[in-house]
Design a protein around this motif. Structure first.
Motif, PDB file in Angstrom:
ATOM      1  N   ILE A 138       5.560  37.718 -19.610  1.00 23.53           N
ATOM      2  CA  ILE A 138       4.891  37.864 -18.321  1.00 23.53           C
ATOM      3  C   ILE A 138       5.907  38.351 -17.287  1.00 23.53           C
ATOM      4  O   ILE A 138       6.914  37.669 -17.054  1.00 23.53           O
ATOM      5  CB  ILE A 138       4.269  36.537 -17.867  1.00 23.53           C
ATOM      6  N   PRO A 139       5.678  39.518 -16.676  1.00 21.92           N
ATOM      7  CA  PRO A 139       6.641  40.059 -15.705  1.00 21.92           C
ATOM      8  C   PRO A 139       6.913  39.082 -14.564  1.00 21.92           C
ATOM      9  O   PRO A 139       6.002  38.411 -14.066  1.00 21.92           O
ATOM     10  CB  PRO A 139       5.936  41.325 -15.184  1.00 21.92           C
ATOM     11  N   ARG A 140       8.191  39.003 -14.200  1.00 21.13           N
ATOM     12  CA  ARG A 140       8.641  38.177 -13.078  1.00 21.13           C
ATOM     13  C   ARG A 140       8.312  36.687 -13.255  1.00 21.13           C
ATOM     14  O   ARG A 140       8.127  35.964 -12.296  1.00 21.13           O
ATOM     15  CB  ARG A 140       8.065  38.694 -11.757  1.00 21.13           C
ATOM     16  N   LYS A 141       8.199  36.252 -14.499  1.00 16.31           N
ATOM     17  CA  LYS A 141       7.989  34.835 -14.777  1.00 16.31           C
ATOM     18  C   LYS A 141       8.996  34.369 -15.822  1.00 16.31           C
ATOM     19  O   LYS A 141       8.700  34.340 -17.015  1.00 16.31           O
ATOM     20  CB  LYS A 141       6.568  34.571 -15.269  1.00 16.31           C
ATOM     21  N   PRO A 142      10.205  34.001 -15.403  1.00 11.07           N
ATOM     22  CA  PRO A 142      11.202  33.532 -16.357  1.00 11.07           C
ATOM     23  C   PRO A 142      10.891  32.121 -16.829  1.00 11.07           C
ATOM     24  O   PRO A 142      10.113  31.398 -16.215  1.00 11.07           O
ATOM     25  CB  PRO A 142      12.502  33.563 -15.540  1.00 11.07           C
ATOM     26  N   VAL A 143      11.512  31.736 -17.928  1.00 11.96           N
ATOM     27  CA  VAL A 143      11.425  30.371 -18.407  1.00 11.96           C
ATOM     28  C   VAL A 143      12.804  29.734 -18.260  1.00 11.96           C
ATOM     29  O   VAL A 143      13.826  30.378 -18.503  1.00 11.96           O
ATOM     30  CB  VAL A 143      10.946  30.327 -19.881  1.00 11.96           C
ATOM     31  N   LEU A 144      12.825  28.485 -17.828  1.00 10.02           N
ATOM     32  CA  LEU A 144      14.080  27.748 -17.672  1.00 10.02           C
ATOM     33  C   LEU A 144      14.333  26.944 -18.940  1.00 10.02           C
ATOM     34  O   LEU A 144      13.541  26.064 -19.293  1.00 10.02           O
ATOM     35  CB  LEU A 144      14.004  26.825 -16.454  1.00 10.02           C
ATOM     36  N   GLU A 160      14.935  13.439 -21.153  1.00  9.20           N
ATOM     37  CA  GLU A 160      13.967  13.092 -20.105  1.00  9.20           C
ATOM     38  C   GLU A 160      14.507  13.496 -18.733  1.00  9.20           C
ATOM     39  O   GLU A 160      13.772  14.019 -17.889  1.00  9.20           O
ATOM     40  CB  GLU A 160      13.676  11.599 -20.126  1.00  9.20           C
ATOM     41  N   GLN A 161      15.783  13.239 -18.525  1.00 10.01           N
ATOM     42  CA  GLN A 161      16.394  13.614 -17.254  1.00 10.01           C
ATOM     43  C   GLN A 161      16.469  15.132 -17.111  1.00 10.01           C
ATOM     44  O   GLN A 161      16.233  15.677 -16.026  1.00 10.01           O
ATOM     45  CB  GLN A 161      17.782  12.988 -17.133  1.00 10.01           C
ATOM     46  N   PHE A 162      16.780  15.845 -18.207  1.00  9.00           N
ATOM     47  CA  PHE A 162      16.773  17.309 -18.178  1.00  9.00           C
ATOM     48  C   PHE A 162      15.390  17.811 -17.767  1.00  9.00           C
ATOM     49  O   PHE A 162      15.268  18.754 -16.971  1.00  9.00           O
ATOM     50  CB  PHE A 162      17.111  17.894 -19.557  1.00  9.00           C
ATOM     51  N   ALA A 163      14.355  17.176 -18.332  1.00  9.60           N
ATOM     52  CA  ALA A 163      12.982  17.584 -18.039  1.00  9.60           C
ATOM     53  C   ALA A 163      12.672  17.431 -16.559  1.00  9.60           C
ATOM     54  O   ALA A 163      12.105  18.341 -15.929  1.00  9.60           O
ATOM     55  CB  ALA A 163      12.007  16.758 -18.882  1.00  9.60           C
ATOM     56  N   MET A 164      13.036  16.289 -15.989  1.00 12.91           N
ATOM     57  CA  MET A 164      12.765  16.057 -14.570  1.00 12.91           C
ATOM     58  C   MET A 164      13.501  17.066 -13.698  1.00 12.91           C
ATOM     59  O   MET A 164      12.921  17.662 -12.782  1.00 12.91           O
ATOM     60  CB  MET A 164      13.182  14.634 -14.186  1.00 12.91           C
ATOM     61  N   MET A 165      14.782  17.297 -13.995  1.00  6.83           N
ATOM     62  CA  MET A 165      15.552  18.245 -13.191  1.00  6.83           C
ATOM     63  C   MET A 165      15.013  19.664 -13.333  1.00  6.83           C
ATOM     64  O   MET A 165      14.920  20.418 -12.356  1.00  6.83           O
ATOM     65  CB  MET A 165      17.032  18.190 -13.590  1.00  6.83           C
ATOM     66  N   GLY A 166      14.648  20.033 -14.550  1.00  5.75           N
ATOM     67  CA  GLY A 166      14.112  21.363 -14.783  1.00  5.75           C
ATOM     68  C   GLY A 166      12.798  21.591 -14.058  1.00  5.75           C
ATOM     69  O   GLY A 166      12.564  22.656 -13.483  1.00  5.75           O
ATOM     70  N   LEU A 167      11.922  20.592 -14.086  1.00  5.43           N
ATOM     71  CA  LEU A 167      10.639  20.703 -13.403  1.00  5.43           C
ATOM     72  C   LEU A 167      10.817  20.840 -11.896  1.00  5.43           C
ATOM     73  O   LEU A 167      10.136  21.646 -11.249  1.00  5.43           O
ATOM     74  CB  LEU A 167       9.773  19.477 -13.716  1.00  5.43           C
ATOM     75  N   LEU A 168      11.730  20.075 -11.337  1.00  2.00           N
ATOM     76  CA  LEU A 168      11.981  20.151  -9.895  1.00  2.00           C
ATOM     77  C   LEU A 168      12.547  21.512  -9.507  1.00  2.00           C
ATOM     78  O   LEU A 168      12.160  22.095  -8.486  1.00  2.00           O
ATOM     79  CB  LEU A 168      12.943  19.038  -9.466  1.00  2.00           C
ATOM     80  N   TYR A 169      13.457  22.024 -10.330  1.00  2.00           N
ATOM     81  CA  TYR A 169      14.016  23.338 -10.034  1.00  2.00           C
ATOM     82  C   TYR A 169      12.939  24.418 -10.137  1.00  2.00           C
ATOM     83  O   TYR A 169      12.845  25.305  -9.281  1.00  2.00           O
ATOM     84  CB  TYR A 169      15.172  23.664 -10.976  1.00  2.00           C
ATOM     85  N   SER A 170      12.138  24.341 -11.177  1.00  3.88           N
ATOM     86  CA  SER A 170      11.082  25.333 -11.362  1.00  3.88           C
ATOM     87  C   SER A 170      10.104  25.315 -10.198  1.00  3.88           C
ATOM     88  O   SER A 170       9.676  26.364  -9.694  1.00  3.88           O
ATOM     89  CB  SER A 170      10.346  25.064 -12.677  1.00  3.88           C
ATOM     90  N   ARG A 171       9.759  24.112  -9.746  1.00  7.31           N
ATOM     91  CA  ARG A 171       8.779  23.980  -8.674  1.00  7.31           C
ATOM     92  C   ARG A 171       9.322  24.448  -7.329  1.00  7.31           C
ATOM     93  O   ARG A 171       8.672  25.213  -6.620  1.00  7.31           O
ATOM     94  CB  ARG A 171       8.320  22.518  -8.575  1.00  7.31           C
ATOM     95  N   TYR A 172      10.526  23.999  -6.975  1.00  6.78           N
ATOM     96  CA  TYR A 172      11.007  24.236  -5.617  1.00  6.78           C
ATOM     97  C   TYR A 172      11.881  25.468  -5.464  1.00  6.78           C
ATOM     98  O   TYR A 172      11.916  26.076  -4.392  1.00  6.78           O
ATOM     99  CB  TYR A 172      11.749  22.994  -5.111  1.00  6.78           C
ATOM    100  N   ALA A 173      12.592  25.870  -6.504  1.00 10.08           N
ATOM    101  CA  ALA A 173      13.444  27.059  -6.391  1.00 10.08           C
ATOM    102  C   ALA A 173      12.749  28.311  -6.914  1.00 10.08           C
ATOM    103  O   ALA A 173      12.933  29.400  -6.375  1.00 10.08           O
ATOM    104  CB  ALA A 173      14.760  26.854  -7.125  1.00 10.08           C
ATOM    105  N   LEU A 174      11.938  28.156  -7.969  1.00  4.88           N
ATOM    106  CA  LEU A 174      11.268  29.315  -8.558  1.00  4.88           C
ATOM    107  C   LEU A 174       9.842  29.487  -8.058  1.00  4.88           C
ATOM    108  O   LEU A 174       9.199  30.493  -8.335  1.00  4.88           O
ATOM    109  CB  LEU A 174      11.269  29.208 -10.089  1.00  4.88           C
ATOM    110  N   GLY A 175       9.344  28.479  -7.347  1.00  3.86           N
ATOM    111  CA  GLY A 175       8.021  28.602  -6.747  1.00  3.86           C
ATOM    112  C   GLY A 175       6.860  28.410  -7.701  1.00  3.86           C
ATOM    113  O   GLY A 175       5.750  28.871  -7.419  1.00  3.86           O
TER     114      GLY A 175
END
Length: 342
Positions: A138-144, A160-175
């Motif tokens: 999907i263009p302009r949709k990277p995966v972390l 579990e901690q990786f998951a939480m940090m990754g989700l927060l980054y995806s939500r707030y930094a990647l939109g």
């Protein structure tokens, strides 16, 4: 008055340091309207700036350092012998709040060790993770993808901690409003995989704070079906390097198989814009660098072979993390995660 984002850049790390690192930093300063601290050999940095007709200002500053950590050196031992190396001074600037984040290419182990020694882990985080952005269908949709190398051996709570940090980054930094999380595994069924995978799957499923979408097989990682994929650092690093290799092979095959002769040249003329888009979508350098999540500071680790454009993109990643207060959000919400898992 809102202050500008200030990013410290280790000008001496990487295969093409300091010229490409400085060039990328200057490119980012002009493109993103931020302040840059160039950390490293003052004479070499000054010579480059003079040669390319750049002047120091309140937006571009040199911070002197003594030496750098070379690729063959053991990180912790080298940092003890070189306390004023460029990577150590870069992390110190973040610790003393003279910079909002740091970008470093070159010795990944040294960057991680310096971050842990100077910045420390966030409270409640057992192990920091390196998160890399990969292209998807999907263009302009990277995966972390995380972790991609910081932790070879993991416990379930680490992931579990990786998951939480990754989700927060995806939500707030990647939109990504509602990011989908997957656990890298050899099958979709909850019972598949080794003991770690089975246990982590159960923990993620039972944790109400983590929107878990199930297992992600290798072919799913870059499909666009997931926004965040977690795994241990051994599996993640192998997958990351494999993806980089596949991208290079695909581009090389494409070049070799294009028609030759006049018809080929004419076709290439028409295809050039499309080929440029293909390269842009497949090139991991477009995403800048990997995030070191879980340390008490914004730290971006760029590829050792990074050139100016990649360094520029890495600085953009750092800027986005700072402006979206990713560190503060992780610090706040990780407390709730620990309350659930304890």
């Amino acid at each position: 008055m809102e202050l500008n984002v200030r990013i410290a850049v280790d000008a001496m790390g990487g295969d093409y340091a300091p010229s490409e690192i400085i060039a990328g930093a200057l490119m980012a300063q002009a493109k993103f309207d931020i302040d840059i601290l160039l950390v490293g050999d003052e004479a070499k940095i000054s010579a480059y700036l003079k040669q390319h007709h750049h002047k120091l200002s309140d937006r571009i500053e040199i911070v002197p350092a003594e030496g750098q950590i070379d690729m063959h050196e053991e990180p912790l031992e080298a940092l003890r012998r070189k306390p004023k190396s460029s990577i150590a001074i870069s992390m110190e600037l973040v610790k003393k709040h003279k910079a909002d984040g740091v970008v470093a290419a070159g010795h990944t182990g040294a960057a991680m060790a310096a971050a842990l020694l100077r910045l420390g882990r966030l409270k409640g985080i057992d192990r920091p993770a390196i998160g890399a952005l990969l292209p998807t269908l999907i263009p302009r949709k990277p995966v972390l993808l995380l972790d991609v190398g910081a932790n070879v051996d993991c416990r379930p709570k680490f992931l579990e901690q990786f998951a939480m940090m990754g989700l927060l980054y995806s939500r707030y930094a990647l939109g990504v409003e509602n990011p989908k999380l997957g656990l890298l595994n050899i099958g979709e069924e909850p019972s598949k995989g080794n003991d770690l995978a089975v246990k982590v799957h159960q923990n993620l499923q039972d944790n109400p704070q983590i929107p878990f979408s199930g297992n992600a097989e290798g072919r799913d990682v870059m499909s666009g079906d997931f926004d965040v994929v977690v795994c241990d650092g051994f599996m993640g690093n192998v997958l990351l390097k494999f993806a980089e290799g596949v991208g290079k092979v695909a581009m090389q095959i494409l070049k070799e198989e294009l028609p030759r002769g006049w018809w080929g040249k004419l076709g290439l003329l028409f295809l050039r814009p499309n080929l440029s888009q293909v390269k842009q979508r497949m090139d991991y350098n477009e995403y800048g660098g990997a995030l070191l999540l879980g340390v008490d500071g914004v730290c971006i680790i760029a590829h050792g072979s990074s050139k100016a454009s990649s360094i520029c993109n890495a600085i953009r990643v750092a800027k986005d993390a700072v402006e979206n207060q990713v560190l503060e959000r992780i610090r706040t919400q990780i407390k709730e995660l620990n309350a659930v898992t304890e």
